[in-house]
Design a protein around this motif. Sequence first.
Motif, PDB file in Angstrom:
ATOM      1  N   LEU A 269      21.432  46.763  45.226  1.00  0.00           N
ATOM      2  CA  LEU A 269      22.384  47.473  44.154  1.00  0.00           C
ATOM      3  C   LEU A 269      22.549  48.657  43.784  1.00  0.00           C
ATOM      4  CD1 LEU A 269      24.167  43.927  42.524  1.00  0.00           C
ATOM      5  CD2 LEU A 269      24.830  45.032  44.730  1.00  0.00           C
ATOM      6  N   CYS A 270      21.199  48.485  43.643  1.00  0.00           N
ATOM      7  CA  CYS A 270      21.108  50.389  43.268  1.00  0.00           C
ATOM      8  C   CYS A 270      19.514  51.126  43.397  1.00  0.00           C
ATOM      9  CB  CYS A 270      21.232  49.644  41.788  1.00  0.00           C
ATOM     10  SG  CYS A 270      21.588  51.790  40.907  1.00  0.00           S
ATOM     11  N   VAL A 271      19.078  52.247  43.679  1.00  0.00           N
ATOM     12  CA  VAL A 271      17.922  52.681  44.308  1.00  0.00           C
ATOM     13  C   VAL A 271      17.566  53.840  43.347  1.00  0.00           C
ATOM     14  CG1 VAL A 271      17.355  51.417  46.384  1.00  0.00           C
ATOM     15  CG2 VAL A 271      18.551  53.448  46.372  1.00  0.00           C
ATOM     16  N   ARG A 272      16.180  53.781  42.739  1.00  0.00           N
ATOM     17  CA  ARG A 272      16.077  55.053  42.075  1.00  0.00           C
ATOM     18  C   ARG A 272      14.365  55.260  42.279  1.00  0.00           C
ATOM     19  NH1 ARG A 272      20.544  55.737  41.611  1.00  0.00           N
ATOM     20  NH2 ARG A 272      21.642  56.271  40.253  1.00  0.00           N
ATOM     21  N   TYR A 273      14.301  56.893  42.584  1.00  0.00           N
ATOM     22  CA  TYR A 273      13.203  57.572  42.638  1.00  0.00           C
ATOM     23  C   TYR A 273      12.349  57.052  41.207  1.00  0.00           C
ATOM     24  CZ  TYR A 273      12.132  58.404  47.189  1.00  0.00           C
ATOM     25  OH  TYR A 273      12.660  58.615  49.098  1.00  0.00           O
ATOM     26  N   SER A 274      11.339  57.573  40.868  1.00  0.00           N
ATOM     27  CA  SER A 274      10.828  57.758  39.329  1.00  0.00           C
ATOM     28  C   SER A 274      10.521  59.100  39.902  1.00  0.00           C
ATOM     29  CB  SER A 274       9.075  57.542  39.346  1.00  0.00           C
ATOM     30  OG  SER A 274       8.632  57.614  40.453  1.00  0.00           O
ATOM     31  N   PRO A 275      10.364  59.673  39.414  1.00  0.00           N
ATOM     32  CA  PRO A 275      10.543  61.842  39.043  1.00  0.00           C
ATOM     33  C   PRO A 275       9.184  62.152  39.733  1.00  0.00           C
ATOM     34  CG  PRO A 275      10.266  61.251  36.981  1.00  0.00           C
ATOM     35  CD  PRO A 275      10.214  60.580  36.896  1.00  0.00           C
TER      36      PRO A 275
END
Length: 939
Positions: free
Chosen positions: A549-555
């Motif tokens: 449903l959702c994907v995000r990278y760490s900085p």
Amino acid sequence: MGLTRQYLRYEPAALFGLVASARAGVAFVALRGERGRYVAVPACEHVFVWDTRKGEKVLILKGLKQQVSCLCPSPDGLHLAVGYEDGAIRVFNLLSGESAITFNGHRAAVTALQYDHLGGRLVSGSKDTEVIVWDVINESGLYRLKGHKDVITQVLFLKEKNLLVTCSKDTLVKWWDLDTQHCFKTLVGHRAEVWGMALLSQEKRLITGSADSELRVWNLTYIQEVKDPDEPESKKSKGSSSPGAEEKTEEDETLELDEHPEERIVKCSKVGSIMREGRDRVVTLGTDRMGKFLACHGTDAILEVFSVLSEEEIQKKLEKKMKKARKKAKQNSEEEPERSVELSLQEEIQRVTSVKASSKIKSFDLILSPKGELKMVLLLQNNVIELYNLDLSAQVPQAVRVSRITIGGHRSDVRTLAFSSDNIAILSAAAESVKIWNRSTLQCIRTMECEYALCSLFVPGDRQVILGTKTGKLQLYDLASGSLIETLDAHDGAVWSIALSPDQHGFVTGGADKCVKFWEFELVKDESSVQKRLSMKHVRILQLDEDVLCVRYSPNQKLLAVSLLDCTVKVFYVDTLKFFLSLYGHKLPVLCMDICYDGTLIATGSADRNVKIWGLDFGDCHRSLFAHDDSVMYLQFVPKSHLFFTAGKDNKIKQWDADKFEHIQTLEGHHQEVWCLALSPNGDYVVSASHDKSLRLWERTREPLILEEEREMQREAEYEESVAKEEQPVVAGERQGETGLAGKKTIETIKAAERIMEAIELYREETAKLKEHNAICKAAGKEVPFPVNPILRAYGNITPSAYVLEVFKKVKSSELEEALLVLPFSYVPDLLRLFNEYIQQGSDVELLCRALLFLLKIHFGQITSNQMLVTVIENLKKTTISRVSEARDVLGFNMAGLQFLKREIEAKEEVTFFADATERFEEKKRKRKKKEKMVLAML
């Protein structure tokens, strides 16, 4: 004590992406001396006025918080009455764009508005089933009419008589006599809701639209009142009606009649029906201002237009028919037909054409131009306004679309938003198009067709954009040319999420096919040109057990967080794709999440209405916050901070502090579900998209926000809301029947009453002080300086009684009765004494008499039983009668003077007109003689 953390307030900056809301009607307005060019449409809480020729927005009538639910232009074309969802009505001046008058009377959304033919009165109907008549000139409510049991759908004034017709979803059409404010007739000939009605043929016909394909037509016969009081009742009833009006036929649908036949004012009998093409209910039924054309539409995209014959045209048609009948009778050697030939209803109301719009019609307006063309403006469901012209001189009239306003918004809900890296461009994408907006001007600078978009991003450099679609495709667009460069089949299901990698070399996508795919940007040689173009290359894949449903990278690009349909968030190492953490605790799937700038926290928003803040080092849940009253749809951190925004299906956007777990502020403005939002890279701007078709821009101000003050303001707002919802005060002696007071108790009326009470208390104190001061002066035998009250000094050293009058005059005319209604009786005696003093001076006689009569009405028992007030009332009686008669004499003299001036001007204009005509005639004569001489010379 430690310092409190300082936050900066976000304020609404703009509303854009909206052409028109479909909640209220569309109306032609006269602007800059032109009719038929400018249209007023609802736009959430505002009203936009569009120039249909240029497709430009020329005026914005700014509302407050509530959504617009109804529009009605005044007959003079200078004002526009706007009804709102909370029951308020505001009258705007179209020249200045300012709202001068506000009426508060309804307890629910205003559903119908209508001016009388002079524009002096306004009638409103509401979802609260009540009808209120307002005096626009005096800016006050006249009375409330009660009788319907469901939502009012239409209200109409009759020009000739002081009558009002109302229809409702309770299947009834009611007739009201406004002189006596009672319902004297109820039409019960409908089996379902009455959705609209219109008056035709100089108000001798009534047409009603219901839930079927029939338009019912009713004949109206106005019964003259008999003036002879000695005439017997049987004669009265016979003499009061037109010939044959007392005969009862099967078609007469007036089942609910009055007890006294002589009191009847109008007789209503069903003539027949006109069949519509549409099979569903009537949504809007209306005529042009002259009543020559009738139009209606249902829940589809077809507007049906009918022509209504005038008296002269009917007479001509009858003569033609009579002629034909005589001719036929002659041929058949029959006797001349004795009975008169009659026109059928279909001949009197003829179908002209049907207009097919590009989408479902929500409302329309008609205007007959001086050229003889019928102009029709349609407000469509999909954020579009269309203008059609109908050439009536043609043999077969066909409607031609002359303009269409679409550029200012999407046809469907915006599902994804993105900001460019320079904070200037905003991307918005919906089911049919992707648009690029300039943030500073709010103009749409690019529109490109696309598939149903769900997620988006700007490619580093801001020259290209990538969209993830519902069909599983990735679409790459070039902004300079506005063209689609490349389409890739990325996933087997919807692409729910896309995230740019922190090193900006690629991005990651998550889809409904249970895959997370990694992509890199690359330059490839284009076959059509020498230059290389940007492309996307699939490099890796991460297979999972549930839909992503959702994907995000760490900085730091070491970790990748993936939200799954099984309500968990799994964190993986980016380089090896090995599992690191599982964040579980939500009861429903996590729809959105974000990682803060330093990679220490991850915030997740779920369909279970909660936001959870987790540590990314051990995956521990720091705090669970109940964030919204419905699903949390989007979440994003403010750059370089631990503050984040959430958007919910409860129409709200909220800002939170992830360190202190506190709610900072709520951004209220949207009227329906908020689907997504985007923060600018510098954190100064937030843009949000909603189901109400609007995009809203919010700007970070320099104003500090203190949480304690915010909470206090919130409590005050809640209190004010609860005050407005309290039971309305009962007026002593008022009959609880069909009528009532027009106003309602609001926080403004309570504040107005408090101001009057404070002014009277100051008057009492100052009067007592003055008496005491005079006693001291008398005892001392010399004049002692009297200290002036600072409030009175601020008003220019006026007397305490004059100060009370000043306060009284500042109460809004529309709130006066309600303010006096909540005023305790202990203040009334002082007020009556002051009224006597003011009326003797001759100041504001009209206002004071209105207030005086109302106070006498509501406190009649207490005033008459109070011996102290007998002399006051006697004095008031004398002064009031003398002053009112003086005012009436002045008014009569002025009226006579104005009429004399009018006659003088008209006489002068006539003389000038004839003088001009004579001059023109002489000029033509000279030219003709000159021409004749030239012709003779040539010969």
